[in-house]
Design an enzyme around this catalytic site. Structure first.
Site, PDB file in Angstrom:
ATOM      1  N   ASP A 111      36.531  72.366  47.135  1.00  0.00           N
ATOM      2  CA  ASP A 111      37.291  73.123  48.006  1.00  0.00           C
ATOM      3  C   ASP A 111      37.267  72.144  49.194  1.00  0.00           C
ATOM      4  O   ASP A 111      35.953  72.204  49.780  1.00  0.00           O
ATOM      5  CB  ASP A 111      37.032  74.419  48.250  1.00  0.00           C
ATOM      6  CG  ASP A 111      37.518  75.097  47.183  1.00  0.00           C
ATOM      7  OD1 ASP A 111      39.072  75.290  46.995  1.00  0.00           O
ATOM      8  OD2 ASP A 111      37.007  76.406  46.597  1.00  0.00           O
ATOM      9  N   ASN A 134      45.503  71.673  59.044  1.00  0.00           N
ATOM     10  CA  ASN A 134      46.917  71.584  58.869  1.00  0.00           C
ATOM     11  C   ASN A 134      47.665  72.229  60.212  1.00  0.00           C
ATOM     12  O   ASN A 134      48.612  71.639  60.699  1.00  0.00           O
ATOM     13  CB  ASN A 134      47.564  72.510  57.596  1.00  0.00           C
ATOM     14  CG  ASN A 134      47.746  71.444  56.346  1.00  0.00           C
ATOM     15  OD1 ASN A 134      47.876  70.238  56.550  1.00  0.00           O
ATOM     16  ND2 ASN A 134      47.695  72.098  55.430  1.00  0.00           N
ATOM     17  N   HIS A 187      50.732  68.780  59.085  1.00  0.00           N
ATOM     18  CA  HIS A 187      50.809  68.633  57.297  1.00  0.00           C
ATOM     19  C   HIS A 187      50.439  67.098  57.127  1.00  0.00           C
ATOM     20  O   HIS A 187      49.856  66.941  56.334  1.00  0.00           O
ATOM     21  CB  HIS A 187      51.980  69.178  56.871  1.00  0.00           C
ATOM     22  CG  HIS A 187      51.884  70.790  56.996  1.00  0.00           C
ATOM     23  ND1 HIS A 187      50.964  71.431  55.841  1.00  0.00           N
ATOM     24  CD2 HIS A 187      52.362  71.639  57.701  1.00  0.00           C
ATOM     25  CE1 HIS A 187      51.162  72.781  56.421  1.00  0.00           C
ATOM     26  NE2 HIS A 187      52.188  72.760  57.194  1.00  0.00           N
ATOM     27  N   ASP A 208      47.836  65.914  54.501  1.00  0.00           N
ATOM     28  CA  ASP A 208      48.217  65.160  53.355  1.00  0.00           C
ATOM     29  C   ASP A 208      47.585  63.853  53.205  1.00  0.00           C
ATOM     30  O   ASP A 208      46.768  63.584  52.267  1.00  0.00           O
ATOM     31  CB  ASP A 208      49.701  64.755  53.381  1.00  0.00           C
ATOM     32  CG  ASP A 208      50.554  65.848  53.083  1.00  0.00           C
ATOM     33  OD1 ASP A 208      50.208  67.064  52.782  1.00  0.00           O
ATOM     34  OD2 ASP A 208      52.004  65.661  53.085  1.00  0.00           O
ATOM     35  N   GLU A 245      44.222  72.546  48.691  1.00  0.00           N
ATOM     36  CA  GLU A 245      43.115  71.854  48.887  1.00  0.00           C
ATOM     37  C   GLU A 245      42.050  71.809  48.008  1.00  0.00           C
ATOM     38  O   GLU A 245      40.802  71.930  47.977  1.00  0.00           O
ATOM     39  CB  GLU A 245      42.643  72.298  50.224  1.00  0.00           C
ATOM     40  CG  GLU A 245      41.934  73.703  50.332  1.00  0.00           C
ATOM     41  CD  GLU A 245      42.537  75.017  50.484  1.00  0.00           C
ATOM     42  OE1 GLU A 245      42.069  76.089  50.216  1.00  0.00           O
ATOM     43  OE2 GLU A 245      43.818  74.828  50.248  1.00  0.00           O
TER      44      GLU A 245
END
Length: 181
Positions: A78, A86, A91, A95, A121
């Site tokens: 994780d 984010n 974002h 990414d 994630e």
């Protein structure tokens, strides 16, 4: 680019319509392989997707039942505080973090290890037979490589890693849940 080759032996060279027919069949086959690959892989990271996890897990479970020796492993990774990344950077940067972590994962694990982007994630690794020490070294090595990497604009990102041996009576969700704890 090319993904393989086919060698065909004929008495005479293919000409005209025969050549077009064979070329057309090869293009159809290449498109078929691309569609299969697209359905099994996450489009952002290129890792296998969650959809393929259950079937691959069951294949590994069959291998495990057939052999004795070191256990197979499942690890859950994780990204820590990913929502904050984010929210703070956007974002697109989130990414990029996902893509770079997938790249670090590819360099951290062996070709026989199966890597997944499980969702958001969260990532999963299925590792074939390894000693407990080797599994711990691989998963902790990933954690360290991610912590040492300087992500553009963001700096340091950390991950939490949990892993467990796969038991012969596991289901995909029971092994995942145990590793996730």
């Amino acid at each position: 680019g090319p993904i393989g080759g086919i060698e065909a032996e004929t008495a005479l060279a293919l000409e005209g319509e025969q050549h077009r027919l064979v070329s057309g069949l090869l293009r159809i086959y290449a498109n078929h392989l691309a569609v299969l690959d697209y359905g099994e892989h996450d489009t952002l990271t290129g890792l296998r997707n969650r959809k393929t996890f259950d079937s691959n897990f069951l294949k590994r479970l069959t291998e495990l039942r057939l052999c004795e020796g070191d256990p197979h492993w499942i690890g859950v990774i994780d990204i820590d505080r990913f929502k904050r990344i984010n929210d703070r950077y956007g974002h697109l940067f989130g990414d990029e973090v996902l893509t770079l972590i997938a790249r670090i994962m590819r360099s951290s694990f062996q070709p026989a290890d199966i890597l997944y982007r499980f969702g958001g994630e969260e990532f999963v690794v299925q590792m074939p037979a390894a000693t407990p020490a080797a599994a711990e070294e691989a998963f902790d090595g990933l954690r360290q490589r991610v912590a040492e990497y300087r992500f553009p604009q963001i700096g340091q990102v950390t991950v939490s890693v949990g892993f467990t041996p796969i038991a012969r009576n596991d289901t995909p969700s029971s092994a995942f849940d145990r590793a996730d704890e």
